[in-house]
Design an enzyme around this catalytic site. Structure first.
Site, mmCIF file in Angstrom:
data_model
loop_
_atom_site.group_PDB
_atom_site.id
_atom_site.type_symbol
_atom_site.label_atom_id
_atom_site.label_comp_id
_atom_site.label_asym_id
_atom_site.label_seq_id
_atom_site.Cartn_x
_atom_site.Cartn_y
_atom_site.Cartn_z
ATOM 1 N N HIS A 125 0.889 -1.367 -0.006
ATOM 2 C CA HIS A 125 -0.026 -0.038 -0.212
ATOM 3 C C HIS A 125 0.772 1.295 -0.017
ATOM 4 O O HIS A 125 0.357 2.459 -0.501
ATOM 5 C CB HIS A 125 -0.714 -0.144 1.366
ATOM 6 C CG HIS A 125 -1.921 -0.885 1.132
ATOM 7 N ND1 HIS A 125 -3.385 -0.700 0.445
ATOM 8 C CD2 HIS A 125 -2.221 -1.959 1.819
ATOM 9 C CE1 HIS A 125 -4.124 -1.871 0.411
ATOM 10 N NE2 HIS A 125 -3.502 -2.624 1.506
ATOM 11 N N HIS A 129 -7.127 -8.354 -0.171
ATOM 12 C CA HIS A 129 -6.209 -7.269 -0.560
ATOM 13 C C HIS A 129 -5.390 -7.837 -1.945
ATOM 14 O O HIS A 129 -5.095 -8.994 -2.005
ATOM 15 C CB HIS A 129 -5.105 -7.440 0.594
ATOM 16 C CG HIS A 129 -3.796 -6.925 0.082
ATOM 17 N ND1 HIS A 129 -3.283 -5.612 0.532
ATOM 18 C CD2 HIS A 129 -2.772 -7.343 -0.540
ATOM 19 C CE1 HIS A 129 -2.213 -5.584 0.178
ATOM 20 N NE2 HIS A 129 -1.577 -6.599 -0.388
ATOM 21 N N ASP A 153 -12.687 -9.342 5.766
ATOM 22 C CA ASP A 153 -13.902 -8.443 5.551
ATOM 23 C C ASP A 153 -13.289 -7.649 4.211
ATOM 24 O O ASP A 153 -14.025 -6.669 3.886
ATOM 25 C CB ASP A 153 -13.978 -7.455 6.765
ATOM 26 C CG ASP A 153 -12.892 -6.664 7.183
ATOM 27 O OD1 ASP A 153 -11.751 -6.845 6.474
ATOM 28 O OD2 ASP A 153 -13.142 -5.613 7.835
ATOM 29 N N HIS A 154 -12.339 -8.062 3.529
ATOM 30 C CA HIS A 154 -11.875 -7.366 2.420
ATOM 31 C C HIS A 154 -10.904 -8.626 1.655
ATOM 32 O O HIS A 154 -10.373 -9.334 2.283
ATOM 33 C CB HIS A 154 -11.249 -5.960 2.532
ATOM 34 C CG HIS A 154 -10.017 -6.052 3.219
ATOM 35 N ND1 HIS A 154 -9.749 -6.111 4.606
ATOM 36 C CD2 HIS A 154 -8.626 -6.087 2.845
ATOM 37 C CE1 HIS A 154 -8.608 -6.146 5.022
ATOM 38 N NE2 HIS A 154 -7.930 -6.050 3.739
ATOM 39 N N HIS A 208 -8.114 -10.456 7.268
ATOM 40 C CA HIS A 208 -8.666 -10.474 5.679
ATOM 41 C C HIS A 208 -10.003 -11.093 5.834
ATOM 42 O O HIS A 208 -10.286 -11.456 4.491
ATOM 43 C CB HIS A 208 -7.764 -10.841 4.831
ATOM 44 C CG HIS A 208 -6.420 -9.734 4.642
ATOM 45 N ND1 HIS A 208 -5.448 -9.622 5.796
ATOM 46 C CD2 HIS A 208 -6.057 -8.981 3.888
ATOM 47 C CE1 HIS A 208 -4.668 -8.817 5.371
ATOM 48 N NE2 HIS A 208 -4.768 -8.193 4.164
ATOM 49 N N TYR A 226 -7.041 -15.606 5.953
ATOM 50 C CA TYR A 226 -5.790 -15.236 6.190
ATOM 51 C C TYR A 226 -6.331 -13.848 7.359
ATOM 52 O O TYR A 226 -7.034 -13.224 7.350
ATOM 53 C CB TYR A 226 -5.208 -14.449 5.061
ATOM 54 C CG TYR A 226 -3.805 -14.131 5.327
ATOM 55 C CD1 TYR A 226 -2.535 -14.717 5.232
ATOM 56 C CD2 TYR A 226 -3.694 -12.585 5.563
ATOM 57 C CE1 TYR A 226 -1.458 -14.430 5.475
ATOM 58 C CE2 TYR A 226 -1.997 -12.115 5.724
ATOM 59 C CZ TYR A 226 -1.012 -13.055 5.496
ATOM 60 O OH TYR A 226 -0.042 -12.502 5.993
ATOM 61 N N ASP A 283 -7.539 -2.639 -1.208
ATOM 62 C CA ASP A 283 -8.327 -3.638 -0.473
ATOM 63 C C ASP A 283 -9.596 -3.440 -1.090
ATOM 64 O O ASP A 283 -10.150 -2.355 -1.534
ATOM 65 C CB ASP A 283 -8.312 -3.224 0.818
ATOM 66 C CG ASP A 283 -6.873 -3.332 1.769
ATOM 67 O OD1 ASP A 283 -6.048 -4.175 1.033
ATOM 68 O OD2 ASP A 283 -6.701 -2.915 2.634
#
Ligand SMILES: [Zn+2]
Length: 259
Positions: free
Chosen positions: A189, A232, A229-230, A227, A224, A196
């Site tokens: 990022h 990456h 809720d999104h 992760h 993972y 994301d």
């Protein structure tokens, strides 16, 4: 953007007219000079130059599973494969040669500011609300250029998911923003190299799995840590500035995605 809307309106209007008028209007887009970049010759294996580089940026999201398209200005086999997959995805003749039809489609997909149709600088330039592409390890210009490459892969991913909208919940983060959200110290990022993603109409597992086919060498999703809720996605393998080995890393164990 306004010009594009007008073009769409014209095409829609033409569709309601008899044959001759359709041919006249539908032929127009091929000749139009684009606000971001205009290709001046056909491109195929063996060609090289900045026009190849510009093409590579836009088809990198169509690399074969686990492969990447190097943005090096040399049209090699991996670029040809990506062009073919791009052509197939958009219903064009799939010959791996970027000519009038392929460029026409790219012009349709790109806004005058060089971002693809469904993503914007503003969406990727989160930085905990600060924006401006600065405060990371790269210059603002380099970071922004990486974000453009990320967006073209996202555009391909979106197409691969059946043209369903994707939301970017986090894109570029400067160093302090990255710390604030608890990002890894060498997070992609920081480089404008990651996004994301969530979706209203596609599950996180569908996104995780599809991302493997769109040039992303980093994928982290459900199962993972952190992760659920999104998803990456990033381009870590192409990042030569992060002092890590350029390896693919996929982990969404709940979705059967690993590498
Ligand atoms: Zn992330």
């Amino acid at each position: 953007m306004r010009q594009k809307t007008l073009k769409r309106a014209l095409v829609a209007f033409a569709l309601a007219l008899p044959g001759a008028a359709i041919a006249t209007v539908a032929a127009a887009p091929a000749a139009h000079a684009d606000g971001c970049y205009t290709w001046k010759r056909d491109l195929y294996q063996g060609r090289s130059g900045d026009d190849v580089r510009q093409l590579q940026i836009r088809v990198a999201g169509w690399a074969a599973r686990g492969a990447i398209v190097r943005i090096d200005g040399d049209f090699g086999p991996e670029t040809a494969a990506a062009v073919k997959r791009f052509q197939t995805a958009y219903g064009l003749r799939s010959d791996g040669i970027a000519g009038k039809q392929t460029f026409s489609k790219l012009y349709q997909l790109q806004d005058n500011d060089c971002t693809p149709a469904h993503f914007s600088y503003r969406e990727l330039d989160g930085g905990c609300g600060k924006g401006g592409w600065s405060g990371g390890p790269l210059s603002a210009t380099e970071t922004k250029a990486n974000a453009v490459r990320t967006m073209w892969k996202l555009e391909a991913l979106r197409r691969g998911l059946g043209d369903k909208p994707l939301n970017v919940t986090s894109g570029f983060r400067d160093v302090s923003c990255n710390k604030q959200v608890g990002g890894a110290s060498n997070s992609q990022h920081l480089y404008g190299n990651a996004a994301d993603v969530t979706s209203q109409s596609r599950s996180l597992c569908e996104i995780s799995r599809a991302s493997r086919d769109h040039g992303f060498s980093g994928i982290y999703g459900p199962g993972y840590p952190g992760h659920d809720d999104h998803v990456h996605v990033d381009s870590r393998r192409e990042n030569n500035r992060d002092n890590t080995t350029n390896r693919t890393s996929w982990a969404a164990p709940d979705c059967g995605v690993s590498r």
